[in-house]
Every structure is written in C-alpha cells, then in structure tokens.
Design a protein around this motif. Structure first.
Motif, PDB file in Angstrom:
ATOM      1  N   ARG A  86       0.822  -1.214   0.000  1.00 21.76           N
ATOM      2  CA  ARG A  86       0.000   0.000   0.000  1.00 21.76           C
ATOM      3  C   ARG A  86       0.855   1.262   0.000  1.00 21.76           C
ATOM      4  N   LEU A  87       2.067   1.177   0.572  1.00 22.74           N
ATOM      5  CA  LEU A  87       2.933   2.349   0.657  1.00 22.74           C
ATOM      6  C   LEU A  87       3.799   2.539  -0.580  1.00 22.74           C
ATOM      7  N   ALA A  88       3.760   1.578  -1.494  1.00 19.17           N
ATOM      8  CA  ALA A  88       4.667   1.614  -2.654  1.00 19.17           C
ATOM      9  C   ALA A  88       4.489   2.871  -3.500  1.00 19.17           C
ATOM     10  N   GLU A  89       3.269   3.416  -3.541  1.00 15.68           N
ATOM     11  CA  GLU A  89       2.998   4.565  -4.392  1.00 15.68           C
ATOM     12  C   GLU A  89       3.118   5.897  -3.659  1.00 15.68           C
ATOM     13  N   GLU A  90       3.343   5.844  -2.362  1.00 20.77           N
ATOM     14  CA  GLU A  90       3.380   7.083  -1.585  1.00 20.77           C
ATOM     15  C   GLU A  90       4.770   7.701  -1.562  1.00 20.77           C
ATOM     16  N   THR A  91       4.835   9.012  -1.685  1.00 23.61           N
ATOM     17  CA  THR A  91       6.111   9.728  -1.640  1.00 23.61           C
ATOM     18  C   THR A  91       6.199  10.650  -0.425  1.00 23.61           C
ATOM     19  N   GLU A  92       5.120  10.791   0.316  1.00 22.25           N
ATOM     20  CA  GLU A  92       5.109  11.626   1.514  1.00 22.25           C
ATOM     21  C   GLU A  92       4.857  10.757   2.735  1.00 22.25           C
ATOM     22  N   TRP A  93       5.665  10.924   3.778  1.00 19.29           N
ATOM     23  CA  TRP A  93       5.557  10.034   4.930  1.00 19.29           C
ATOM     24  C   TRP A  93       4.216  10.165   5.653  1.00 19.29           C
ATOM     25  N   GLU A  94       3.644  11.379   5.653  1.00 20.71           N
ATOM     26  CA  GLU A  94       2.361  11.556   6.328  1.00 20.71           C
ATOM     27  C   GLU A  94       1.277  10.664   5.705  1.00 20.71           C
ATOM     28  N   ARG A  95       1.238  10.627   4.376  1.00 15.37           N
ATOM     29  CA  ARG A  95       0.263   9.781   3.697  1.00 15.37           C
ATOM     30  C   ARG A  95       0.609   8.307   3.888  1.00 15.37           C
ATOM     31  N   ALA A 100      -0.703   2.969   6.259  1.00 12.45           N
ATOM     32  CA  ALA A 100      -0.352   1.846   7.135  1.00 12.45           C
ATOM     33  C   ALA A 100      -1.421   1.641   8.208  1.00 12.45           C
ATOM     34  N   ILE A 101      -1.954   2.739   8.740  1.00  9.02           N
ATOM     35  CA  ILE A 101      -3.035   2.650   9.723  1.00  9.02           C
ATOM     36  C   ILE A 101      -4.269   2.029   9.092  1.00  9.02           C
ATOM     37  N   ASP A 102      -4.563   2.401   7.846  1.00  5.75           N
ATOM     38  CA  ASP A 102      -5.707   1.823   7.139  1.00  5.75           C
ATOM     39  C   ASP A 102      -5.531   0.314   6.962  1.00  5.75           C
ATOM     40  N   VAL A 103      -4.302  -0.112   6.640  1.00  6.14           N
ATOM     41  CA  VAL A 103      -4.029  -1.546   6.491  1.00  6.14           C
ATOM     42  C   VAL A 103      -4.297  -2.278   7.798  1.00  6.14           C
ATOM     43  N   TYR A 104      -3.839  -1.694   8.892  1.00  8.00           N
ATOM     44  CA  TYR A 104      -4.030  -2.318  10.209  1.00  8.00           C
ATOM     45  C   TYR A 104      -5.520  -2.440  10.537  1.00  8.00           C
ATOM     46  N   SER A 105      -6.268  -1.375  10.273  1.00  4.71           N
ATOM     47  CA  SER A 105      -7.713  -1.404  10.531  1.00  4.71           C
ATOM     48  C   SER A 105      -8.403  -2.421   9.638  1.00  4.71           C
ATOM     49  N   ASP A 106      -7.987  -2.512   8.388  1.00  4.26           N
ATOM     50  CA  ASP A 106      -8.586  -3.476   7.462  1.00  4.26           C
ATOM     51  C   ASP A 106      -8.368  -4.903   7.947  1.00  4.26           C
ATOM     52  N   MET A 107      -7.196  -5.180   8.537  1.00  6.19           N
ATOM     53  CA  MET A 107      -6.928  -6.526   9.021  1.00  6.19           C
ATOM     54  C   MET A 107      -7.816  -6.864  10.212  1.00  6.19           C
ATOM     55  N   TYR A 108      -8.149  -5.883  11.028  1.00  4.25           N
ATOM     56  CA  TYR A 108      -9.115  -6.105  12.106  1.00  4.25           C
ATOM     57  C   TYR A 108     -10.457  -6.561  11.528  1.00  4.25           C
ATOM     58  N   ARG A 109     -10.841  -5.965  10.401  1.00  5.91           N
ATOM     59  CA  ARG A 109     -12.151  -6.247   9.821  1.00  5.91           C
ATOM     60  C   ARG A 109     -12.177  -7.540   9.016  1.00  5.91           C
ATOM     61  N   THR A 110     -11.064  -7.892   8.391  1.00  7.42           N
ATOM     62  CA  THR A 110     -11.093  -8.970   7.399  1.00  7.42           C
ATOM     63  C   THR A 110     -10.265 -10.201   7.753  1.00  7.42           C
ATOM     64  N   GLU A 111      -9.291 -10.088   8.648  1.00  7.35           N
ATOM     65  CA  GLU A 111      -8.393 -11.208   8.954  1.00  7.35           C
ATOM     66  C   GLU A 111      -8.916 -11.957  10.181  1.00  7.35           C
ATOM     67  N   ILE A 191      -6.364   8.284  15.621  1.00  3.63           N
ATOM     68  CA  ILE A 191      -5.065   7.609  15.494  1.00  3.63           C
ATOM     69  C   ILE A 191      -4.125   8.355  14.546  1.00  3.63           C
ATOM     70  N   PRO A 192      -4.498   8.609  13.280  1.00  4.99           N
ATOM     71  CA  PRO A 192      -3.565   9.329  12.399  1.00  4.99           C
ATOM     72  C   PRO A 192      -3.268  10.748  12.868  1.00  4.99           C
ATOM     73  N   ARG A 193      -4.265  11.416  13.452  1.00  3.89           N
ATOM     74  CA  ARG A 193      -4.026  12.775  13.929  1.00  3.89           C
ATOM     75  C   ARG A 193      -2.943  12.783  15.004  1.00  3.89           C
ATOM     76  N   ILE A 194      -3.019  11.836  15.924  1.00  2.82           N
ATOM     77  CA  ILE A 194      -2.064  11.783  17.028  1.00  2.82           C
ATOM     78  C   ILE A 194      -0.676  11.386  16.546  1.00  2.82           C
ATOM     79  N   VAL A 195      -0.595  10.309  15.755  1.00  2.95           N
ATOM     80  CA  VAL A 195       0.732   9.800  15.395  1.00  2.95           C
ATOM     81  C   VAL A 195       1.436  10.690  14.381  1.00  2.95           C
TER      82      VAL A 195
END
Length: 217
Positions: A86-95, A100-111, A191-195
């Motif tokens: 998911r991060l392969a296309e990103e050039t800015e660390w904030e995005r 990465a947070i979205d991936v973690y949340s998705d795994m809660y829902r689907t894994e 979560i993203p706002r804080i980190v």
C-alpha cells in the motif's frame, strides 16, 4: 510457510499437501478464536474444524500456544507485506503513515483471529527476530522506509520514536474494535491525527541533529 514460522513447527513440511494442511490448521484456529475465544479452544476443536485427527495436528505442533504463535507470525508477516504494497505509491511520509493505519484497521475487519492475536505480542514477543520484539521489527521496516523512500534524515533515536507510533496505533486500534466490528470512527480518526502530529514534532525538533541519509540495517 516462512523459515521463521518453520522454527515453530515440530516437523517441516516437505510437500505442497503438508503446506496446505498447515495453512488449514492456522485458518481453523483463526476462525475458532472469533467464534468461541482463545480461552475456550482445544486441539480437538481445531482438529474437528480442519477435518484432521488430533495426532495429525500434533505431528506439526507441540500444543495450542505453538499453533497460536504460528498464526500470530503469519499475521505479522501479512501486515508487513500488505503495508509495503500500500505504501509503494506514496512519496510523503504523512500519507504513508495513514495508509499503514488503514491496512491495520482493514486486518481487524477482514483477517480472522486478528483482533485477539494482532502482531502476536501476547503469545510471543519475538516471532520474527529472537533479539527484537514484534513491534521493533515493524519499527525497523518503517524506519527504512522513512530514510530511503521518504528521504527523512537518519537520527539515532528514529527507531525508538517509530516504535512509540506503532504502540499507539496498536493500542488505539484495539480500543476502536472492542465492541464495534467496523471500528469506532472517533478512535480511528484520532489515530492518524495523534501519530502524524507526534512524528512531525519529533522530526522538526531533531532536524538539526540529522545526518546523511543511509540504509538502516
């Protein structure tokens, strides 16, 4: 099955059929954790779900905890792989952090089983590297991305600060999914706002101490 997961096994799989059986055992445990909880599980229940015999499972694993450790190891590997993709296309660390947070949340829902095992610290703290915790492993992967892809100057304490971020993501994500299978929106938005704010403050404050960008071992 990875080399490290293999270290959790009594017997190494030598054929595709054995690999499939191992994955079936892990899949069965993951599904049962969601259905009845880990405390109520038994090898017999896993064997029944996997349509295997108890001795067939003991052929590969010593006990229930060793199966859970193998499943947690798989969760950790899948998170790292999915996040990297998911991060392969990103050039800015904030995005990148937000993805990465979205991936973690998705795994809660689907894994299956992820809500209980997550990255495995409650089972074994060093599933990939015997000298590093699971969160440290994830921090080093993220640290390399920061230095190499996002061109963030290396700091001696970079890993430690990224590990703080991982601890925050893990703890707040767990809170978000306590009762809501989709995650409570308030906590997921915080979560993203804080980190991102935490890392931005750290990088700005330590900018004067940054050194030449280089690969982190």
């Amino acid at each position: 099955m990875s080399e490290t997961t293999g270290a959790l096994l009594r017997r190494q799989p030598r054929q595709d059929r054995s690999e499939q059986r191992l994955e079936l055992i892990l899949d069965s445990l993951a599904a049962l954790i969601d259905e009845v909880g880990y405390a109520n599980l038994s090898i017999a229940m896993i064997a029944k779900r996997a349509e295997m015999s108890g001795p067939g499972i003991y052929r590969y694993f010593d006990d229930l905890n060793s199966i859970a450790a193998a499943l947690a190891k798989r969760n950790l590997e899948r998170f790292l792989e999915n996040a990297a993709a998911r991060l392969a296309e990103e050039t800015e660390w904030e995005r990148g952090i937000r993805r990465a947070i979205d991936v973690y949340s998705d795994m809660y829902r689907t894994e299956p089983g992820f809500r209980w095992l997550r990255l495995g610290d409650m089972i074994a703290t060093n599933l990939i590297n015997p000298e590093q915790s699971n969160h440290e492993v994830a921090a080093r992967v993220a640290g390399n991305l920061f230095v190499e892809r996002y061109e963030v100057g290396y700091r001696d304490d970079l890993f430690a600060h990224i590990e703080v971020v991982i601890e925050l993501i893990d703890s707040l994500s767990a809170r978000a999914f306590v009762t809501n299978p989709d995650g409570e929106r308030f906590f997921l938005d915080e979560i993203p706002r804080i980190v991102v704010g935490y890392l931005d403050e750290y990088l700005t404050r330590s900018l004067a101490d940054s050194v030449e960008v280089r690969h982190l071992d």
